[in-house]
Design an enzyme around this catalytic site. Structure first.
Site, PDB file in Angstrom:
ATOM      1  N   ARG A  17      10.325   5.094  -1.812  1.00 18.36           N
ATOM      2  CA  ARG A  17      10.972   5.902  -0.172  1.00 18.36           C
ATOM      3  C   ARG A  17      11.457   5.278   0.325  1.00 18.36           C
ATOM      4  NH1 ARG A  17       7.720  11.412  -1.374  1.00 18.36           N
ATOM      5  NH2 ARG A  17       5.764   9.838  -1.812  1.00 18.36           N
ATOM      6  N   GLN A  76      -6.968  -1.415  -5.199  1.00 24.00           N
ATOM      7  CA  GLN A  76      -7.215  -0.716  -6.113  1.00 24.00           C
ATOM      8  C   GLN A  76      -6.847  -1.601  -7.710  1.00 24.00           C
ATOM      9  OE1 GLN A  76      -4.563   2.116  -5.709  1.00 24.00           O
ATOM     10  NE2 GLN A  76      -4.338   3.039  -7.207  1.00 24.00           N
ATOM     11  N   ASP A 104      -0.831   6.689   4.785  1.00 22.98           N
ATOM     12  CA  ASP A 104       0.953   7.358   5.527  1.00 22.98           C
ATOM     13  C   ASP A 104       0.658   7.961   6.273  1.00 22.98           C
ATOM     14  OD1 ASP A 104       0.902   9.063   3.409  1.00 22.98           O
ATOM     15  OD2 ASP A 104       1.839   9.095   2.766  1.00 22.98           O
ATOM     16  N   ASN A 352      13.215 -18.515  46.794  1.00 22.53           N
ATOM     17  CA  ASN A 352      13.949 -17.516  46.512  1.00 22.53           C
ATOM     18  C   ASN A 352      15.055 -17.947  45.516  1.00 22.53           C
ATOM     19  OD1 ASN A 352      15.963 -14.898  48.556  1.00 22.53           O
ATOM     20  ND2 ASN A 352      17.903 -17.007  47.783  1.00 22.53           N
ATOM     21  N   ASN A 361      15.655 -24.855  29.648  1.00 21.21           N
ATOM     22  CA  ASN A 361      14.291 -25.421  29.711  1.00 21.21           C
ATOM     23  C   ASN A 361      14.231 -25.769  28.668  1.00 21.21           C
ATOM     24  OD1 ASN A 361      14.905 -23.371  28.647  1.00 21.21           O
ATOM     25  ND2 ASN A 361      13.111 -21.989  28.277  1.00 21.21           N
ATOM     26  N   TYR A 362      15.436 -26.076  27.512  1.00 23.23           N
ATOM     27  CA  TYR A 362      15.936 -26.711  26.175  1.00 23.23           C
ATOM     28  C   TYR A 362      16.608 -28.018  25.388  1.00 23.23           C
ATOM     29  CZ  TYR A 362      15.735 -25.636  21.178  1.00 23.23           C
ATOM     30  OH  TYR A 362      15.923 -25.922  19.425  1.00 23.23           O
TER      31      TYR A 362
HETATM   32  C1  UD1 Z   1       0.591  12.484  -1.285  1.00 20.04           C
HETATM   33  C2  UD1 Z   1       0.075  14.105  -2.361  1.00 20.04           C
HETATM   34  C3  UD1 Z   1       0.507  15.484  -1.099  1.00 20.04           C
HETATM   35  C4  UD1 Z   1       0.691  14.947  -0.075  1.00 20.04           C
HETATM   36  C5  UD1 Z   1       0.264  13.514   0.469  1.00 20.04           C
HETATM   37  C6  UD1 Z   1       0.920  14.060   1.999  1.00 20.04           C
HETATM   38  C7  UD1 Z   1      -0.997  12.567  -4.425  1.00 20.04           C
HETATM   39  C8  UD1 Z   1      -0.732  13.246  -5.664  1.00 20.04           C
HETATM   40  N1  UD1 Z   1       0.268  13.732  -3.757  1.00 20.04           N
HETATM   41  O1  UD1 Z   1       1.590  12.421  -1.791  1.00 20.04           O
HETATM   42  O2  UD1 Z   1      -0.176  16.191  -2.480  1.00 20.04           O
HETATM   43  O3  UD1 Z   1       1.613  16.147   0.027  1.00 20.04           O
HETATM   44  O4  UD1 Z   1       0.669  12.896   0.230  1.00 20.04           O
HETATM   45  O5  UD1 Z   1       1.289  13.486   2.695  1.00 20.04           O
HETATM   46  O6  UD1 Z   1      -1.737  12.424  -3.923  1.00 20.04           O
HETATM   47  N2  UD1 Z   1      -1.677   5.785  -2.217  1.00 20.04           N
HETATM   48  C9  UD1 Z   1      -2.910   4.278  -2.574  1.00 20.04           C
HETATM   49  N3  UD1 Z   1      -2.539   4.467  -4.685  1.00 20.04           N
HETATM   50  C10 UD1 Z   1      -2.178   4.686  -4.892  1.00 20.04           C
HETATM   51  C11 UD1 Z   1      -0.606   5.046  -4.990  1.00 20.04           C
HETATM   52  C12 UD1 Z   1      -0.810   5.246  -2.981  1.00 20.04           C
HETATM   53  O7  UD1 Z   1      -3.465   3.406  -2.517  1.00 20.04           O
HETATM   54  O8  UD1 Z   1      -1.849   4.387  -5.868  1.00 20.04           O
HETATM   55  C13 UD1 Z   1      -1.985   5.667  -1.161  1.00 20.04           C
HETATM   56  C14 UD1 Z   1      -0.367   5.674  -0.266  1.00 20.04           C
HETATM   57  O9  UD1 Z   1      -0.653   3.899  -0.195  1.00 20.04           O
HETATM   58  C15 UD1 Z   1       0.017   6.244   0.994  1.00 20.04           C
HETATM   59  C16 UD1 Z   1      -0.785   7.358   0.115  1.00 20.04           C
HETATM   60  O10 UD1 Z   1      -2.085   6.782  -0.996  1.00 20.04           O
HETATM   61  O11 UD1 Z   1      -1.377   6.088   2.042  1.00 20.04           O
HETATM   62  C17 UD1 Z   1      -0.395   8.882  -0.365  1.00 20.04           C
HETATM   63  O12 UD1 Z   1       0.739   8.115  -1.035  1.00 20.04           O
HETATM   64  P1  UD1 Z   1       2.356   8.993  -1.330  1.00 20.04           P
HETATM   65  O13 UD1 Z   1       2.329   7.498  -2.718  1.00 20.04           O
HETATM   66  O14 UD1 Z   1       2.452   8.352  -0.358  1.00 20.04           O
HETATM   67  O15 UD1 Z   1       1.778   9.804  -2.306  1.00 20.04           O
HETATM   68  P2  UD1 Z   1       2.938  10.906  -1.575  1.00 20.04           P
HETATM   69  O16 UD1 Z   1       4.374  11.493  -2.828  1.00 20.04           O
HETATM   70  O17 UD1 Z   1       3.235  11.537  -0.471  1.00 20.04           O
HETATM   71 MG    MG Z   2       3.629  10.052   1.357  1.00 16.69          MG
END
Ligand code: UD1
Ligand code: MG
Length: 434
Positions: A17, A76, A104, A352, A361-362
C-alpha cells in the site's frame, strides 16, 4: 526489576500500500527509517531483540546495523508462510515472555510497551478505540475479554462497524506461541498466516486474553504515504516539545522541521521555517528564519535568514547572513554576511567574506580546498580558484579572481580590468537624457 523479556519486531512485509520500490520499514520519518524507532524502544528494554526480515532483507539489515549492534535477524519463509503468523514461525526467543511489535509502528515508546508486561493474562494485546477504524483489524471484545480479531479484508459489514482495532502489539508466553503457531491456517482473503488468529485459537481453549487500550498517537500503523506523513507530524511534535523542555526557544514551532539526530546545547533560538537535518549539533546559537542546516556543528554563531549549511561544516563564533551556502567547511570567528558559496574551505579568526565571494572548489573532475588565514579582508565578488591558500592579514580587492596558489601575509591581491569611460554614450545610444 521485571522478568526478562524477548521482543520480536515484524519487518518482513512488502508494504504494497506504500506503492514504492522501497521496503515499507525503510521509509523515513524524522530522518531515520521507521524500523529504527521501534528497535530503539525495544533495545531500551532488553538484550534479546529479534527482527524478522524477508523483503529487501539485505537493505533492511544493513540499515539497522548502522545504528545497532547485536540484533538477531530471522529470515521469514514468505514463499510458504506469508503473513504476520508466518513471520513468527522461525523465531526462537531467549525468554518465556515475548512481546511482538509490528515494524510499521514507529511512534511506540518504551513507557507504553512496559504496560504490557505488568499484566498476568495469557495474552495481552493492544487495542485502539477509533471513530474511523478502516485499515486495521477489528477486535471483537466481550465482557472485557478479547474473543477474536477479524482482518478488514475478511470482515463482514457488521464487523467493519466495530471501532476497537488491533494496534499490533501483543504480549505472549512463549509456550502459547509454540502451541498455536503450528495450528494457523491461511484460509482467508489474503491467503496468509495471520498472527491475529492465535487469539481465537487460544480463546477456544479458555486462555485469558486481555485488551490493553492505547492511543493512536503512539501505536499508529503506517501503511500508506499519507500515514507516513501523519506519523512524521506526531514525531515532530514530540521532538520539538522535548527540546523546548530542554530550554530551546522555537518560534512558531509547527513550522520547524527537526530530525531525530539533531541535538542542542544551551539556550538556542530557532526561528520559524528552519529545517535541521542529520547529525547536527546546535550549541548556544541563533538560527534565523528559513535556514537549512544538514549534519553540521554550529556553536556560538548566528545563521541566516535563508542560509544553507550543508554536511560536515563546523561553524564557530561566526556570523552567516542571508543567501550564504557553506559546504564541508570550517569557519572560526568569521563574518560572511551575504550571498556567498564557501565549499571545502577552512577560514580563520577575524576574516570578513564580502558579498558574492565564491570558492571555486570544483574543476569538473576533482574538488579542491581553500584555506584562508586570520584577518583576511575579502572584497565583494571575489572568486577563489581552489586549491588556494591565503596567509593572515591579506586584503583582496572587490572583483578579484584569485587564481590557484599560495599567497603570503601582508598583501593586497587585486585583479581588475582597467576602468574605461566613454563620454556621451548614453544619449547617443538611447537618444535621450542629454
Ligand atoms: C496488521 C494486523 C492488523 C492490525 C494492524 C495494525 C495481522 C494479520 N493484521 O495488519 O490486525 O490492525 O497490523 O497496524 O497481523 N509482516 C511480516 N511478514 C509478513 C507480513 C507482514 O513481517 O508476511 C510485518 C510487516 O513488515 C509489518 C507488520 O508485519 O511491519 C504488519 O504487516 P502489515 O501488512 O502492515 O499488516 P496490517 O495489514 O497493517
Ligand atoms: Mg500495517
Amino acid at each position: 526489576m521485571s522478568t526478562a523479556l524477548s521482543i520480536v519486531i515484524l519487518a518482513a512485509g512488502k508494504g504494497s500500500r506504500m506503492k514504492s520500490p522501497k521496503a515499507k520499514v525503510l521509509h523515513e520519518i524524522g530522518g531515520r527509517e521507521m524500523l529504527y524507532y521501534s528497535i530503539k524502544a525495544a533495545r531500551e528494554m532488553t538484550d534479546d531483540v529479534i527482527v524478522v526480515v524477508a523483503h529487501q532483507k539485505e537493505e533492511v539489515i544493513a540499515a539497522m546495523e548502522r545504528y545497532f549492534e547485536g540484533l538477531t535477524f530471522v529470515v521469514q519463509d514468505t514463499e510458504n508462510f506469508p503473513g504476520t503468523g508466518g513471520a513468527m514461525m522461525g523465531v526462537h526467543p531467549k525468554y518465556e515472555d515475548v512481546l511482538v511489535l509490528n515494524g510499521d509502528m514507529p511512534l511506540v515508546e518504551r513507557a507504553s510497551i512496559e504496560k504490557f508486561r505488568a499484566n498476568p493474562a495469557d495474552i495481552v494485546m493492544s487495542v485502539i478505540a477509533l471513530k474511523n477504524p478502516s485499515g486495521y483489524g477489528r477486535v471483537i471484545i466481550e465482557k472485557d475479554h478479547v474473543i477474536r480479531i477479524v482482518e478488514e479484508k475478511d470482515a463482514t459489514y457488521a464487523e467493519k462497524q466495530v471501532q476497537s482495532v488491533n494496534a499490533g502489539v501483543y504480549a505472549f508466553k512463549h509456550h502459547v506461541l509454540q502451541t498455536y503457531l503450528p495450528a494457523l491456517t491461511n484460509d482467508n482473503a489474503q491467503g496468509e498466516y495471520y498472527l491475529t488468529d492465535v487469539i481465537a485459537l487460544a480463546r477456544n481453549d479458555d486462555l485469558t486474553i486481555t485488551p490493553l487500550f492505547v492511543h493512536e498517537t503512539e501505536f499508529k500503523g503506517v501503511n500508506s504515504k499519507a500515514d507516513l506523513a501523519h506519523a512524521e507530524e506526531i514525531l515532530m511534535d514530540r521532538l520539538r516539545r522535548f527540546w523546548m523542555d530542554q530550554g530551546v526557544i522555537m518560534q512558531l514551532p509547527q513550522t520547524i522541521y527537526l530530525e531525530e539526530g539533531v541535538k542542542f546545547e544551551g539556550e538556542c533560538s530557532i526561528e520559524n521555517g528552519v529545517r535541521l537535518c542529520g547529525d547536527t549539533l546546535i550549541s548556544h546559537a541563533h538560527i534565523k528564519a528559513h535556514s537549512v542546516i544538514e549534519s553540521s556543528i554550529i556553536r556560538d554563531s548566528d545563521i541566516g535568514p535563508l542560509a544553507h549549511i550543508r554536511p560536515n561544516s563546523v561553524i564557530d563564533r561566526t556570523h552567516i547572513g542571508n543567501f550564504v551556502e557553506v559546504k564541508k567547511s570550517t569557519l572560526s570567528g568569521v563574518k560572511a554576511g551575504h550571498l556567498s558559496y564557501l565549499g571545502d574551505a577552512t577560514i580563520d579568526e577575524g576574516t570578513n567574506i564580502g558579498a558574492g565571494t565564491i570558492t571555486c572548489n570544483y574543476d569538473g573532475i576533482k574538488k579542491y580546498h581553500t584555506i584562508i588565514g586570520k584577518n583576511v579582508f575579502i572584497g565583494s565578488d571575489t572568486q577563489l580558484v581552489a586549491p588556494v591558500t591565503i596567509a593572515d592579514n591579506v586584503m583582496i580587492a572587490a572583483g578579484t579572481t584569485v587564481t590557484s596558489g599560495s599567497y603570503e601575509s601582508d598583501l593586497l591581491i587585486l585583479s581588475r580590468t582597467p576602468l574605461k569611460t566613454i563620454k556621451g554614450f548614453f544619449s547617443r545610444f538611447f537618444g535621450k537624457g542629454k
